[in-house]
Design a protein around this motif. Structure first.
Motif, PDB file in Angstrom:
ATOM      1  N   UNK A 163      -2.904   3.670   1.301  1.00 23.19           N
ATOM      2  CA  UNK A 163      -3.116   3.746  -0.263  1.00 23.19           C
ATOM      3  C   UNK A 163      -3.674   2.367  -0.792  1.00 23.19           C
ATOM      4  N   UNK A 164      -4.578   2.572  -1.503  1.00 24.24           N
ATOM      5  CA  UNK A 164      -5.123   0.938  -2.045  1.00 24.24           C
ATOM      6  C   UNK A 164      -5.763   0.136  -1.175  1.00 24.24           C
ATOM      7  N   UNK A 165      -6.355   0.675   0.134  1.00 23.48           N
ATOM      8  CA  UNK A 165      -7.054  -0.023   1.110  1.00 23.48           C
ATOM      9  C   UNK A 165      -6.105  -0.825   1.736  1.00 23.48           C
ATOM     10  N   UNK A 166      -4.581  -0.893   1.658  1.00 24.25           N
ATOM     11  CA  UNK A 166      -3.753  -1.690   2.487  1.00 24.25           C
ATOM     12  C   UNK A 166      -3.716  -1.108   3.931  1.00 24.25           C
ATOM     13  N   UNK A 167      -3.757  -1.766   5.045  1.00 25.10           N
ATOM     14  CA  UNK A 167      -3.722  -1.316   6.484  1.00 25.10           C
ATOM     15  C   UNK A 167      -2.029  -1.022   6.977  1.00 25.10           C
ATOM     16  N   UNK A 168      -1.586  -0.165   7.437  1.00 25.99           N
ATOM     17  CA  UNK A 168      -0.429  -0.135   7.938  1.00 25.99           C
ATOM     18  C   UNK A 168      -0.854   0.055   9.531  1.00 25.99           C
ATOM     19  N   UNK A 169       0.456  -0.071  10.430  1.00 24.75           N
ATOM     20  CA  UNK A 169       0.549   0.413  11.858  1.00 24.75           C
ATOM     21  C   UNK A 169       1.712   1.004  12.165  1.00 24.75           C
ATOM     22  N   UNK A 170       1.604   2.451  12.936  1.00 26.55           N
ATOM     23  CA  UNK A 170       2.881   2.962  13.220  1.00 26.55           C
ATOM     24  C   UNK A 170       2.986   2.511  14.919  1.00 26.55           C
ATOM     25  N   UNK A 194       5.390   0.760  -0.682  1.00 28.60           N
ATOM     26  CA  UNK A 194       3.972   0.553  -0.942  1.00 28.60           C
ATOM     27  C   UNK A 194       3.846   0.608  -2.551  1.00 28.60           C
ATOM     28  N   UNK A 195       3.235   0.144  -3.171  1.00 26.88           N
ATOM     29  CA  UNK A 195       2.994  -0.031  -4.446  1.00 26.88           C
ATOM     30  C   UNK A 195       2.904   1.307  -5.088  1.00 26.88           C
ATOM     31  N   UNK A 196       3.512   1.736  -6.225  1.00 24.10           N
ATOM     32  CA  UNK A 196       3.524   3.455  -6.745  1.00 24.10           C
ATOM     33  C   UNK A 196       4.166   4.197  -6.074  1.00 24.10           C
ATOM     34  N   UNK A 197       4.723   3.980  -4.887  1.00 27.60           N
ATOM     35  CA  UNK A 197       5.521   5.055  -4.046  1.00 27.60           C
ATOM     36  C   UNK A 197       6.881   4.967  -4.537  1.00 27.60           C
ATOM     37  N   UNK A 198       7.458   6.288  -4.533  1.00 24.45           N
ATOM     38  CA  UNK A 198       9.030   6.416  -4.703  1.00 24.45           C
ATOM     39  C   UNK A 198       9.540   7.009  -3.486  1.00 24.45           C
ATOM     40  N   UNK A 199      10.709   6.563  -3.140  1.00 25.56           N
ATOM     41  CA  UNK A 199      11.525   7.009  -1.864  1.00 25.56           C
ATOM     42  C   UNK A 199      12.074   8.223  -2.371  1.00 25.56           C
TER      43      UNK A 199
END
Length: 584
Positions: free
Chosen positions: A326-333, A379-384
């Motif tokens: 979300x928001x263009x940020x990359x993540x890696x699993x 991540x910004x805007x995410x709720x656990x």
């Protein structure tokens, strides 16, 4: 012996044998087949409670803006991820577990639900005679926007299948039967270029006569015809030979994924074997067919340079896949392990996630080269919402299954064959296991429902209603690393008496550790408890106090270190009519 060395000898031997043999929701329905015969003598399990109690979670409570890593606890290795719009899908290796290739969905990369399995039919998964660590290796899932289709490509080390692909328009609605692919090697992944062309990259052996050392592998690319779903003959090319620097004799370059960013092609691979030298490396090219130039900052993810005795150790990191979040940020699993106090790996390779900094030419996993922490910032805007609203739990949790639903949760799996072949869920509650004439030590489908061990410290308790009739009857709990390494804690019959026993199987050799006469006329409670490497088995008759059987026993045989292979320990509700455990 290091795990990476174990992998070389195991896989080379296995691949040699294999080449000779080449000739929506959180639940899944389990319907009784007409061939099943219900019987009052079949064991019924009326409850299962799994409780995790790891120190790391009690010592590191979550803040409002945090979540725990790993995101999938227990044996969920070799993650691959893809995105369609705001929907993310993740898959894992499943080896000889049935159904195969668990698939998960998320909208934010934090809160996940399992939506099923990719390979849930016998027409897709043929692992009836495969060892625990055979079967399905390193699945890759990718969405192709040019034909609005999801692809899952993998290697099936069973029944002469080899590399294969399945497809779907909607992961919630099932997948096609496998299409066998006409190339050798392992760990294939698929890439869709923005001009509509498709490619497959995979691990392979060097050209004949060019192998330079043990563990020398190459990455190969093929053009792929989307109309025929086959590689295009003659288009293959080796794009990486050995690894980042072949002069240093790098081992096991594998698990490749191809990406495109800013008009350039990035090839990311695992390197170093699956043990304590595991890492992730990256290359770049102006063409999908190379030449690929390695980053000067490789590896971009690894824990191999750190102090072995560090607290809350996370290790063996690698086999990664990237996605734009979300928001263009990359993540890696990626996969990693959390060993116990004896450095044994019982819960297997788990799925972790890290943010990725791709502000420069090459991506790099943020904090992926320093000791990893057990929790991350949301991540910004995410709720656990983990453990709520149907999302998978994380950290220390309790999972309770009363078997009152007509469907079994996706977390319950069989081994080498469908659960439907031996399971009947009673309308009054409880799951009845129709025992096969197969022992837990055989390389065949077994009549056992398995749940993954997800913590170093856990308690698993079940209530069993069962009165064996003959000595060949047994039912109870198993702790199962493989057909050659396991514990059986079950109820059986000797002449006119009913016994409970504990059997340890190490390298295929079985020993009865303890046994006791019991009254099984009423339900018996069975419990296994682990505190790191120490396991204990207890039982209760007539709702009485729990009694230990066999004292404290070592969990060493339930570890990857001792048993080898690539899976984690499983806890099983087991029944058999081929019992070979006879107390004296």
């Amino acid at each position: 012996m290091k795990t990476s060395k174990i992998k070389f000898s195991f896989l080379f031997a296995f691949m040699a044998i294999f080449s000779l043999c080449q000739t929506g929701s959180a639940q899944s329905g389990v319907k009784k087949k007409s061939s099943q015969v219900k019987s009052k003598n079949n064991p019924t399990f009326t409850q299962f409670v799994y409780q995790g109690d790891d120190d790391v979670y009690r010592e590191n409570p979550l803040g409002d803006d945090e979540f725990y890593n790993p995101i999938l606890q227990g044996c969920y290795p070799d993650p691959s991820i893809t995105r369609k719009g705001n929907d993310y899908y993740l898959v894992n290796s499943s080896f000889s577990m049935f159904p195969g290739v668990p698939i998960f969905h998320s909208n934010d990369l934090v809160n996940w639900k399992q939506i099923g399995h990719v390979l849930d039919r016998t027409s897709q998964l043929k692992v009836e005679t495969a060892g625990v660590s055979a079967g399905i290796y390193a699945p890759d899932i990718k969405y192709n926007p040019y034909n609005d289709t999801f692809y899952m490509i993998t290697t099936q080390f069973a029944s002469g299948i080899g590399n294969m692909v399945v497809k779907t328009k909607d992961p919630l609605k099932g997948w096609s039967n496998p299409i066998k692919l006409n190339f050798n090697g392992i760990d294939p992944s698929i890439f869709f270029d923005d001009n509509g062309k498709a490619y497959i990259v995979h691990n392979d052996a060097p050209d004949k006569g060019k192998e330079l050392y043990n563990g020398h592998r190459v990455i190969k690319i093929w053009e792929y015809d989307l109309n025929t779903d086959q590689i295009i003959p003659g288009t293959d090319k080796i794009i990486v030979d050995g690894g980042v620097d072949i002069k240093k004799k790098p081992i096991w370059i594998e698990g490749p994924h191809l990406y495109k960013k800013n008009g350039r092609y990035y090839l990311m691979c695992a390197e170093g074997g699956t043990g304590d030298w595991h890492s992730e490396v990256i290359f770049v090219s102006n063409s999908p067919k190379g030449p690929f130039i390695p980053s000067g900052n490789n590896p971009i993810l690894s824990q191999r340079y750190l102090r072995p005795e560090r607290k809350n150790k996370i290790d063996w990191t690698g086999h990664a896949d990237l996605v734009e979040g979300p928001g263009g940020k990359y993540y890696g699993v990626f996969l990693a392990i959390r060993p116990n106090e004896k450095n044994f790996v019982n819960s297997g390779r788990e799925t972790f996630i890290l943010p990725v900094d791709w502000s420069g030419e090459f991506p790099i996993f943020e904090n992926g080269l320093i000791p990893m922490e057990p929790k991350l910032k949301l991540p910004k805007g995410v709720v656990n919402r983990q453990g709520k609203d149907g999302f998978l739990p994380n950290g220390n949790f309790t999972y309770t299954e009363n078997f009152t639903s007509p469907n079994l949760a996706y977390s319950w799996i069989g081994m080498r064959g469908p659960r439907e072949d031996f399971v009947h869920i009673s309308p009054k509650g409880g799951v009845q296991i129709m025992p096969f004439n197969v022992n837990i030590k055989e390389v065949k489908p077994v009549s056992s429902l398995f749940y993954r061990q997800q913590h170093k410290n856990f308690t698993a308790t079940t209530v069993l209603n069962y009165q064996p009739k003959v000595e060949n009857d047994l039912a109870g709990l198993v702790c199962y690393q493989s057909e050659r390494f396991n514990y059986v804690f079950g109820i059986t019959k000797i002449k006119k008496d009913t016994y409970i026993l504990l059997q340890r199987t190490d390298k295929g050799n079985s020993v009865i550790l303890a046994s006791a006469k019991i009254d099984a006329s009423k339900p018996v409670q069975l419990q296994v408890k682990a505190k790191g490497n120490e396991y204990s088995f207890s039982y209760s008759e007539n709702n009485g106090e729990l009694k230990n059987l066999g004292g404290m026993v070592s969990g060493d045989i339930l570890s990857t270190n001792i048993a080898g292979g690539f899976t984690g320990s499983l806890i099983g509700l087991y029944a058999t009519s081929a019992n070979d455990a006879f107390p004296e």
